[in-house]
Design a protein around this motif. Structure first.
Motif, mmCIF file in Angstrom:
data_model
loop_
_atom_site.group_PDB
_atom_site.id
_atom_site.type_symbol
_atom_site.label_atom_id
_atom_site.label_comp_id
_atom_site.label_asym_id
_atom_site.label_seq_id
_atom_site.Cartn_x
_atom_site.Cartn_y
_atom_site.Cartn_z
ATOM 1 N N CYS A 101 0.831 -1.200 0.000
ATOM 2 C CA CYS A 101 0.000 0.000 0.000
ATOM 3 C C CYS A 101 0.870 1.257 0.000
ATOM 4 C CB CYS A 101 -0.948 0.010 1.199
ATOM 5 S SG CYS A 101 -0.133 0.215 2.798
ATOM 6 N N SER A 102 0.307 2.373 -0.443
ATOM 7 C CA SER A 102 1.015 3.648 -0.451
ATOM 8 C C SER A 102 -0.019 4.768 -0.545
ATOM 9 C CB SER A 102 1.980 3.742 -1.631
ATOM 10 O OG SER A 102 1.266 3.784 -2.847
ATOM 11 N N LYS A 103 0.391 5.965 -0.194
ATOM 12 C CA LYS A 103 -0.506 7.113 -0.299
ATOM 13 C C LYS A 103 -0.908 7.350 -1.751
ATOM 14 C CE LYS A 103 -1.165 11.839 1.351
ATOM 15 N NZ LYS A 103 -0.637 12.936 2.178
ATOM 16 N N GLU A 104 0.051 7.100 -2.666
ATOM 17 C CA GLU A 104 -0.218 7.294 -4.094
ATOM 18 C C GLU A 104 -1.315 6.348 -4.584
ATOM 19 O OE1 GLU A 104 3.184 9.213 -2.871
ATOM 20 O OE2 GLU A 104 2.870 7.034 -2.760
ATOM 21 N N LYS A 105 -1.284 5.108 -4.117
ATOM 22 C CA LYS A 105 -2.307 4.144 -4.537
ATOM 23 C C LYS A 105 -3.686 4.550 -4.019
ATOM 24 C CE LYS A 105 0.480 0.025 -5.330
ATOM 25 N NZ LYS A 105 0.694 -1.403 -5.004
ATOM 26 N N PHE A 106 -3.731 5.055 -2.783
ATOM 27 C CA PHE A 106 -5.017 5.505 -2.252
ATOM 28 C C PHE A 106 -5.504 6.755 -2.978
ATOM 29 C CE2 PHE A 106 -4.026 2.840 1.543
ATOM 30 C CZ PHE A 106 -5.218 2.130 1.573
ATOM 31 N N GLU A 107 -4.576 7.592 -3.417
ATOM 32 C CA GLU A 107 -4.962 8.765 -4.204
ATOM 33 C C GLU A 107 -5.676 8.328 -5.484
ATOM 34 O OE1 GLU A 107 -1.490 11.048 -4.968
ATOM 35 O OE2 GLU A 107 -1.396 11.930 -2.958
ATOM 36 N N GLN A 108 -5.089 7.329 -6.151
ATOM 37 C CA GLN A 108 -5.703 6.838 -7.394
ATOM 38 C C GLN A 108 -7.077 6.242 -7.136
ATOM 39 O OE1 GLN A 108 -4.420 7.455 -10.479
ATOM 40 N NE2 GLN A 108 -3.007 8.661 -9.211
ATOM 41 N N ALA A 109 -7.233 5.583 -6.001
ATOM 42 C CA ALA A 109 -8.538 5.006 -5.657
ATOM 43 C C ALA A 109 -9.549 6.107 -5.355
ATOM 44 C CB ALA A 109 -8.397 4.074 -4.457
ATOM 45 N N MET A 110 -9.099 7.176 -4.704
ATOM 46 C CA MET A 110 -10.012 8.247 -4.318
ATOM 47 C C MET A 110 -10.479 9.080 -5.508
ATOM 48 S SD MET A 110 -8.253 9.378 -0.700
ATOM 49 C CE MET A 110 -9.515 10.532 -0.168
ATOM 50 N N MET A 122 -15.546 16.085 2.030
ATOM 51 C CA MET A 122 -14.334 15.843 2.829
ATOM 52 C C MET A 122 -13.531 17.136 3.009
ATOM 53 S SD MET A 122 -12.886 12.268 1.237
ATOM 54 C CE MET A 122 -13.926 10.815 1.066
ATOM 55 N N ILE A 123 -13.525 17.970 1.951
ATOM 56 C CA ILE A 123 -12.745 19.210 2.004
ATOM 57 C C ILE A 123 -13.426 20.254 2.890
ATOM 58 C CG2 ILE A 123 -11.874 21.149 0.631
ATOM 59 C CD1 ILE A 123 -11.677 19.129 -1.749
ATOM 60 N N HIS A 124 -14.692 20.515 2.633
ATOM 61 C CA HIS A 124 -15.371 21.651 3.255
ATOM 62 C C HIS A 124 -16.033 21.322 4.596
ATOM 63 C CE1 HIS A 124 -14.528 23.840 -0.355
ATOM 64 N NE2 HIS A 124 -15.206 22.974 -1.101
ATOM 65 N N GLU A 125 -16.393 20.041 4.802
ATOM 66 C CA GLU A 125 -17.052 19.669 6.052
ATOM 67 C C GLU A 125 -16.096 18.969 7.014
ATOM 68 O OE1 GLU A 125 -20.616 17.454 5.200
ATOM 69 O OE2 GLU A 125 -21.157 18.797 3.544
ATOM 70 N N GLY A 170 -10.452 17.257 5.678
ATOM 71 C CA GLY A 170 -9.416 16.245 5.550
ATOM 72 C C GLY A 170 -10.012 14.843 5.621
ATOM 73 N N ALA A 171 -9.158 13.850 5.455
ATOM 74 C CA ALA A 171 -9.617 12.451 5.504
ATOM 75 C C ALA A 171 -8.484 11.555 5.970
ATOM 76 C CB ALA A 171 -10.110 11.997 4.132
ATOM 77 N N GLU A 172 -8.855 10.482 6.633
ATOM 78 C CA GLU A 172 -7.903 9.448 7.034
ATOM 79 C C GLU A 172 -8.321 8.133 6.404
ATOM 80 O OE1 GLU A 172 -6.117 8.875 11.188
ATOM 81 O OE2 GLU A 172 -7.589 7.227 11.076
ATOM 82 N N PHE A 219 -4.947 12.698 4.527
ATOM 83 C CA PHE A 219 -5.128 13.589 3.380
ATOM 84 C C PHE A 219 -5.690 14.913 3.893
ATOM 85 C CE2 PHE A 219 -5.106 9.375 1.602
ATOM 86 C CZ PHE A 219 -4.479 9.510 0.372
ATOM 87 N N ASN A 220 -4.919 15.998 3.737
ATOM 88 C CA ASN A 220 -5.408 17.299 4.158
ATOM 89 C C ASN A 220 -6.250 17.931 3.050
ATOM 90 O OD1 ASN A 220 -3.589 18.415 2.290
ATOM 91 N ND2 ASN A 220 -1.985 18.668 3.846
ATOM 92 N N GLU A 221 -6.732 19.123 3.288
ATOM 93 C CA GLU A 221 -7.615 19.764 2.307
ATOM 94 C C GLU A 221 -6.911 19.981 0.970
ATOM 95 O OE1 GLU A 221 -9.975 23.103 4.127
ATOM 96 O OE2 GLU A 221 -8.858 22.490 5.902
ATOM 97 N N GLU A 222 -5.632 20.316 1.041
ATOM 98 C CA GLU A 222 -4.878 20.544 -0.195
ATOM 99 C C GLU A 222 -4.747 19.249 -1.000
ATOM 100 O OE1 GLU A 222 -0.449 22.122 -1.610
ATOM 101 O OE2 GLU A 222 -1.105 22.399 0.471
ATOM 102 N N ASP A 223 -4.459 18.130 -0.290
ATOM 103 C CA ASP A 223 -4.365 16.823 -0.972
ATOM 104 C C ASP A 223 -5.680 16.495 -1.670
ATOM 105 O OD1 ASP A 223 -1.775 16.395 0.017
ATOM 106 O OD2 ASP A 223 -2.526 15.425 1.846
ATOM 107 N N LEU A 224 -6.778 16.695 -0.954
ATOM 108 C CA LEU A 224 -8.094 16.353 -1.496
ATOM 109 C C LEU A 224 -8.459 17.251 -2.672
ATOM 110 C CD1 LEU A 224 -9.919 15.734 1.892
ATOM 111 C CD2 LEU A 224 -9.244 13.984 0.241
ATOM 112 N N GLN A 225 -8.054 18.519 -2.612
ATOM 113 C CA GLN A 225 -8.350 19.443 -3.716
ATOM 114 C C GLN A 225 -7.600 19.016 -4.978
ATOM 115 O OE1 GLN A 225 -10.656 22.097 -3.593
ATOM 116 N NE2 GLN A 225 -10.357 21.811 -5.806
#
Length: 308
Positions: free
Chosen positions: A256-265, A276-279, A282-284, A296-302
């Motif tokens: 697993c990696s953060k990059e793989k979860f990014e692709q899934a998201m 996730m961003i406005h309410e 962030g996300a875990e 994942f902070n707001e910038e990551d999610l954006q």
């Protein structure tokens, strides 16, 4: 101490204990049989720590991991192999996956299950897993569609179910013996198993030989706990007729990696990402295979939302 070993066949059929995890494959030409054996104590202990497994869950996952790794060793290439067992029992789904390279990961639906049989005190894997479901094997060979095979569970004891899979799905009469020995403090003392498969040239004499050898054969977890190696266990069955062809190191490894979860998201609906961003701001995300969490902070999610 909880013992957990079964063996079944569908032809009716201290220091040494700290050995590394590995498997061997070989041939017994005189008996028209191909053989696999492994020891998986360390990787099952690692899975136990990742998932906080109770004894029966360790046994169910450990047995399935051993069988999956040996099944992976039957492949000629590094195909992705995923085994899913769900028998309707309290443990829920047992899932393992490997690229047939000796590395494996897996999890169970509920890690906190523990049952024993009253008459023997052995871990009741069949009760935890249940038998009202199926064993599914998915082979991803890089083609357009993966190959999926399903068989109904026979007992939920894992060994019986893999033996039935080989016979029903692949028409290969097989002996499957897998076991896990768990100490009173929940640590895994031994884990592993062996698979014996009759080749097409097998005779009635070969079948009778295996049936006779499997009568009252010791629990594989006990043999491993005594310090027996996979090779020595196979030699107990076949003596000097055994020819070892190859060995392979084994390990628990999650890719697993953060990059793989990014692709899934990226596949999530835009409104979910915006919430996730406005309410949530962030996300875990937690990996179900190893328990590692990614923030994942707001910038990551954006950025993920922008990529959509």
């Amino acid at each position: 101490m909880y013992d957990n070993s079964t063996h079944t066949d569908d032809c009716d059929l201290d220091e040494e204990n700290n050995m590394k995890d590995y498997l061997v494959r070989g041939l017994v030409n005189k008996r028209n049989t191909r053989v696999f054996a492994c020891t998986t104590k360390n990787l099952v202990n690692e899975a136990r720590e990742h998932h906080d497994l109770w004894p029966c869950a360790s046994a169910a996952l450990g047995r399935t991991m051993s069988a999956t790794l040996m099944m992976g060793a039957m492949n000629k290439s590094n195909d992705k192999l995923t085994v899913t067992i769900n028998g309707g029992g309290p443990i829920g789904t047992v899932l393992t996956t490997t690229n047939c390279d000796g590395k494996i990961k897996g999890f169970v639906g509920d890690p906190h299950v523990h049952y024993t049989y009253n008459d023997s005190g052995k871990l009741a894997v069949g009760v935890c897993v249940g038998n009202q479901g199926s064993l599914q094997v998915i082979r991803d060979m890089g083609l357009k569609e993966p190959v999926t095979s399903n068989v109904p569970l026979q007992t939920g004891e894992i060994g019986d179910d893999f033996a039935y899979f080989f016979m029903a799905s692949e028409q290969v009469p097989s002996v499957v013996s897998v076991g896990v020995l768990v100490d009173d403090d929940n640590t895994v003392l031994s884990s592993g198993g062996f698979i014996l498969q009759l080749l097409p040239e097998a005779t009635e004499e070969d079948i009778s030989y295996l049936e006779e050898k499997m009568k009252n054969f010791p629990a594989v977890s006990e043999l491993l706990n005594e310090g027996k190696t996979p090779e020595e266990i196979l030699e107990m069955i076949f003596g000097d007729e055994l020819e070892i062809l190859a060995s392979q190191d084994l390990s628990f490894e999650c890719d697993c990696s953060k990059e793989k979860f990014e692709q899934a998201m990226i596949t999530l609906p835009s409104d979910q990402l915006e919430a996730m961003i406005h309410e949530d701001h962030g996300a875990e995300v937690k990996c179900q295979f190893c328990g590692k969490t990614y923030q994942f902070n707001e910038e990551d999610l954006q950025k993920i939302l922008d990529q959509k």
